[in-house]
Design a protein around this motif. Structure first.
Motif, mmCIF file in Angstrom:
data_model
loop_
_atom_site.group_PDB
_atom_site.id
_atom_site.type_symbol
_atom_site.label_atom_id
_atom_site.label_comp_id
_atom_site.label_asym_id
_atom_site.label_seq_id
_atom_site.Cartn_x
_atom_site.Cartn_y
_atom_site.Cartn_z
ATOM 1 N N MET A 1 0.823 -1.199 0.000
ATOM 2 C CA MET A 1 0.000 0.000 0.000
ATOM 3 C C MET A 1 0.864 1.259 0.000
ATOM 4 O O MET A 1 0.608 2.204 -0.746
ATOM 5 C CB MET A 1 -0.936 0.024 1.210
ATOM 6 C CG MET A 1 -1.824 1.258 1.251
ATOM 7 S SD MET A 1 -2.829 1.406 2.735
ATOM 8 C CE MET A 1 -1.587 1.658 3.987
ATOM 9 N N THR A 2 1.903 1.266 0.827
ATOM 10 C CA THR A 2 2.795 2.415 0.899
ATOM 11 C C THR A 2 3.453 2.687 -0.445
ATOM 12 O O THR A 2 3.508 3.837 -0.904
ATOM 13 C CB THR A 2 3.871 2.189 1.978
ATOM 14 O OG1 THR A 2 3.227 1.991 3.237
ATOM 15 C CG2 THR A 2 4.818 3.360 2.067
ATOM 16 N N ALA A 3 3.940 1.640 -1.085
ATOM 17 C CA ALA A 3 4.577 1.801 -2.394
ATOM 18 C C ALA A 3 3.584 2.310 -3.425
ATOM 19 O O ALA A 3 3.911 3.193 -4.228
ATOM 20 C CB ALA A 3 5.191 0.475 -2.844
ATOM 21 N N SER A 4 2.366 1.787 -3.403
ATOM 22 C CA SER A 4 1.372 2.229 -4.387
ATOM 23 C C SER A 4 1.021 3.696 -4.187
ATOM 24 O O SER A 4 0.888 4.452 -5.154
ATOM 25 C CB SER A 4 0.122 1.352 -4.325
ATOM 26 O OG SER A 4 -0.590 1.574 -3.135
ATOM 27 N N ILE A 5 0.892 4.121 -2.945
ATOM 28 C CA ILE A 5 0.589 5.529 -2.671
ATOM 29 C C ILE A 5 1.772 6.411 -3.047
ATOM 30 O O ILE A 5 1.612 7.472 -3.646
ATOM 31 C CB ILE A 5 0.199 5.710 -1.189
ATOM 32 C CG1 ILE A 5 -1.163 5.081 -0.932
ATOM 33 C CG2 ILE A 5 0.178 7.178 -0.808
ATOM 34 C CD1 ILE A 5 -1.557 5.037 0.528
ATOM 35 N N TRP A 6 2.957 5.965 -2.724
ATOM 36 C CA TRP A 6 4.165 6.739 -3.019
ATOM 37 C C TRP A 6 4.311 6.989 -4.521
ATOM 38 O O TRP A 6 4.572 8.110 -4.952
ATOM 39 C CB TRP A 6 5.389 6.007 -2.478
ATOM 40 C CG TRP A 6 6.669 6.717 -2.741
ATOM 41 C CD1 TRP A 6 7.501 6.552 -3.805
ATOM 42 C CD2 TRP A 6 7.265 7.728 -1.933
ATOM 43 N NE1 TRP A 6 8.572 7.388 -3.700
ATOM 44 C CE2 TRP A 6 8.460 8.126 -2.563
ATOM 45 C CE3 TRP A 6 6.905 8.327 -0.731
ATOM 46 C CZ2 TRP A 6 9.289 9.100 -2.035
ATOM 47 C CZ3 TRP A 6 7.742 9.293 -0.206
ATOM 48 C CH2 TRP A 6 8.910 9.666 -0.860
ATOM 49 N N PHE A 7 4.127 5.951 -5.313
ATOM 50 C CA PHE A 7 4.346 6.080 -6.749
ATOM 51 C C PHE A 7 3.197 6.777 -7.471
ATOM 52 O O PHE A 7 3.405 7.308 -8.560
ATOM 53 C CB PHE A 7 4.625 4.712 -7.376
ATOM 54 C CG PHE A 7 5.970 4.174 -7.004
ATOM 55 C CD1 PHE A 7 7.135 4.836 -7.359
ATOM 56 C CD2 PHE A 7 6.071 3.010 -6.271
ATOM 57 C CE1 PHE A 7 8.380 4.350 -7.002
ATOM 58 C CE2 PHE A 7 7.320 2.507 -5.909
ATOM 59 C CZ PHE A 7 8.470 3.181 -6.270
ATOM 60 N N THR A 8 2.010 6.793 -6.898
ATOM 61 C CA THR A 8 0.893 7.457 -7.568
ATOM 62 C C THR A 8 0.673 8.889 -7.100
ATOM 63 O O THR A 8 -0.095 9.614 -7.723
ATOM 64 C CB THR A 8 -0.420 6.669 -7.371
ATOM 65 O OG1 THR A 8 -0.685 6.544 -5.983
ATOM 66 C CG2 THR A 8 -0.348 5.312 -8.030
ATOM 67 N N SER A 9 1.334 9.312 -6.044
ATOM 68 C CA SER A 9 1.051 10.636 -5.486
ATOM 69 C C SER A 9 1.654 11.777 -6.296
ATOM 70 O O SER A 9 1.146 12.886 -6.260
ATOM 71 C CB SER A 9 1.517 10.716 -4.035
ATOM 72 O OG SER A 9 2.916 10.587 -3.965
#
Length: 128
Positions: free
Chosen positions: A72-80
């Motif tokens: 989840m953290t990686a997905s949020i980081w890369f999409t933000s």
């Protein structure tokens, strides 16, 4: 009460230590760290007094949760996107993008848990 006082003292000490360099973020960090300290001290107290003993399977359960959190953290980081992009957006666009990012992060979290074998029925209370 003793643990609460230790946590309160730790919060105030960390506030003083962090506020000079991190400003208002230092206050949030100190509160978060003190909450972790409080939880650890309560857990240790329960274990020392033989009030709580974890059941088998907690390490694997925790590892699966940690993996889902990392995904989840990686997905949020890369999409933000970048800070500069966010500063250029209007209020409506910020709200819309933030909503989409939060929903995407939640979807990746629950999809990861599902992929690791978590099912909703696993969390229903069983009769003793």
């Amino acid at each position: 009460v003793k643990i609460a006082l230790v946590s309160l003292f730790a919060t105030q000490a960390m506030n003083l230590a962090f506020i000079w360099h991190l400003k208002h973020a230092g206050l949030a960090l100190s509160i978060g760290l003190a909450a972790c300290l409080n939880a650890f001290l309560l857990y240790r107290g329960l274990r020392q007094h033989d009030i709580y003993a974890p059941q088998a399977g907690w390490p694997a359960f925790s590892a699966k949760l940690l993996l889902a959190l990392l995904v989840m953290t990686a997905s949020i980081w890369f999409t933000s996107g970048s800070d500069a992009d966010w500063l250029g957006f209007g209020t409506i666009e910020r709200v819309g993008r933030l909503t989409a990012i939060i929903l995407f992060g939640a979807a990746t979290y629950f999809a990861t848990l599902w992929g690791l074998g978590f099912r909703l029925r696993d969390f229903t209370r069983r009769a003793a």
